[in-house]
Design an enzyme around this catalytic site. Sequence first.
Site, PDB file in Angstrom:
ATOM      1  N   GLY A  11       0.831  -1.196   0.000  1.00 59.44           N
ATOM      2  CA  GLY A  11       0.000   0.000   0.000  1.00 59.44           C
ATOM      3  C   GLY A  11       0.865   1.245   0.000  1.00 59.44           C
ATOM      4  O   GLY A  11       2.012   1.225  -0.444  1.00 59.44           O
ATOM      5  N   CYS A  12       0.324   2.312   0.519  1.00 62.41           N
ATOM      6  CA  CYS A  12       1.046   3.578   0.568  1.00 62.41           C
ATOM      7  C   CYS A  12       2.314   3.423   1.397  1.00 62.41           C
ATOM      8  O   CYS A  12       2.279   2.964   2.531  1.00 62.41           O
ATOM      9  CB  CYS A  12       0.155   4.653   1.181  1.00 62.41           C
ATOM     10  SG  CYS A  12       0.987   6.234   1.389  1.00 62.41           S
ATOM     11  N   PHE A  13       3.436   3.838   0.826  1.00 60.51           N
ATOM     12  CA  PHE A  13       4.699   3.637   1.532  1.00 60.51           C
ATOM     13  C   PHE A  13       4.869   4.527   2.755  1.00 60.51           C
ATOM     14  O   PHE A  13       5.696   4.245   3.610  1.00 60.51           O
ATOM     15  CB  PHE A  13       5.905   3.714   0.607  1.00 60.51           C
ATOM     16  CG  PHE A  13       6.032   4.902  -0.321  1.00 60.51           C
ATOM     17  CD1 PHE A  13       5.463   6.133  -0.080  1.00 60.51           C
ATOM     18  CD2 PHE A  13       6.777   4.754  -1.490  1.00 60.51           C
ATOM     19  CE1 PHE A  13       5.619   7.200  -0.949  1.00 60.51           C
ATOM     20  CE2 PHE A  13       6.948   5.818  -2.374  1.00 60.51           C
ATOM     21  CZ  PHE A  13       6.364   7.042  -2.099  1.00 60.51           C
ATOM     22  N   TRP A  14       4.098   5.577   2.888  1.00 59.40           N
ATOM     23  CA  TRP A  14       4.202   6.435   4.079  1.00 59.40           C
ATOM     24  C   TRP A  14       3.894   5.642   5.341  1.00 59.40           C
ATOM     25  O   TRP A  14       4.628   5.660   6.309  1.00 59.40           O
ATOM     26  CB  TRP A  14       3.240   7.605   4.007  1.00 59.40           C
ATOM     27  CG  TRP A  14       3.501   8.615   2.945  1.00 59.40           C
ATOM     28  CD1 TRP A  14       4.641   8.804   2.218  1.00 59.40           C
ATOM     29  CD2 TRP A  14       2.570   9.600   2.496  1.00 59.40           C
ATOM     30  NE1 TRP A  14       4.466   9.843   1.349  1.00 59.40           N
ATOM     31  CE2 TRP A  14       3.211  10.349   1.491  1.00 59.40           C
ATOM     32  CE3 TRP A  14       1.257   9.904   2.840  1.00 59.40           C
ATOM     33  CZ2 TRP A  14       2.569  11.410   0.841  1.00 59.40           C
ATOM     34  CZ3 TRP A  14       0.634  10.965   2.189  1.00 59.40           C
ATOM     35  CH2 TRP A  14       1.291  11.702   1.208  1.00 59.40           C
TER      36      TRP A  14
END
Length: 161
Positions: A11-14
Amino acid sequence: MKQETAIFACGCFWGAQYQFEHAKGVIDSVVGYMGGDKEHPTYQEVKAHTTGHAEVTKVVFDADQTSYTDLCKLFFEIHDPAQTDGQGPDIGPQYRSEIFYLNEEQKKQAEEVIALLRSKGYEVNTRLTPASTFWEGEEYHQHYYDKTGGEPYCHIRTKKF
């Protein structure tokens, strides 16, 4: 200290970076892109689905304090491996669930964790792929939640292990 590296897309790497950098034994983490066919991809290109890359987190860890298997287990606890080409509100192939292994031992350990999850009845659509070139993400993506003071929406969903 025995330093090793692991690379995960979930998913979102953040949010993934936030979760990994707070795990025991993790020395450092960097977000970027892997698995595509364009050199030096930008966030905008990856987001536009023109490169084939996934958003990834490269995790550097002390193998004397944690194991690759433990990081794989954390990987599976912070996202839904049954979902393909997206995670939660983030939809698209750049948000796919994928483990990029750096050697055959990592592949074996990832396969063992996947088999364990499946034996417990979990659906796992995570890709298992040899690592390719890691392209570091833009500076404004690095340690995003530390910079903004926010908190990720991805978190340990259920204890699977």
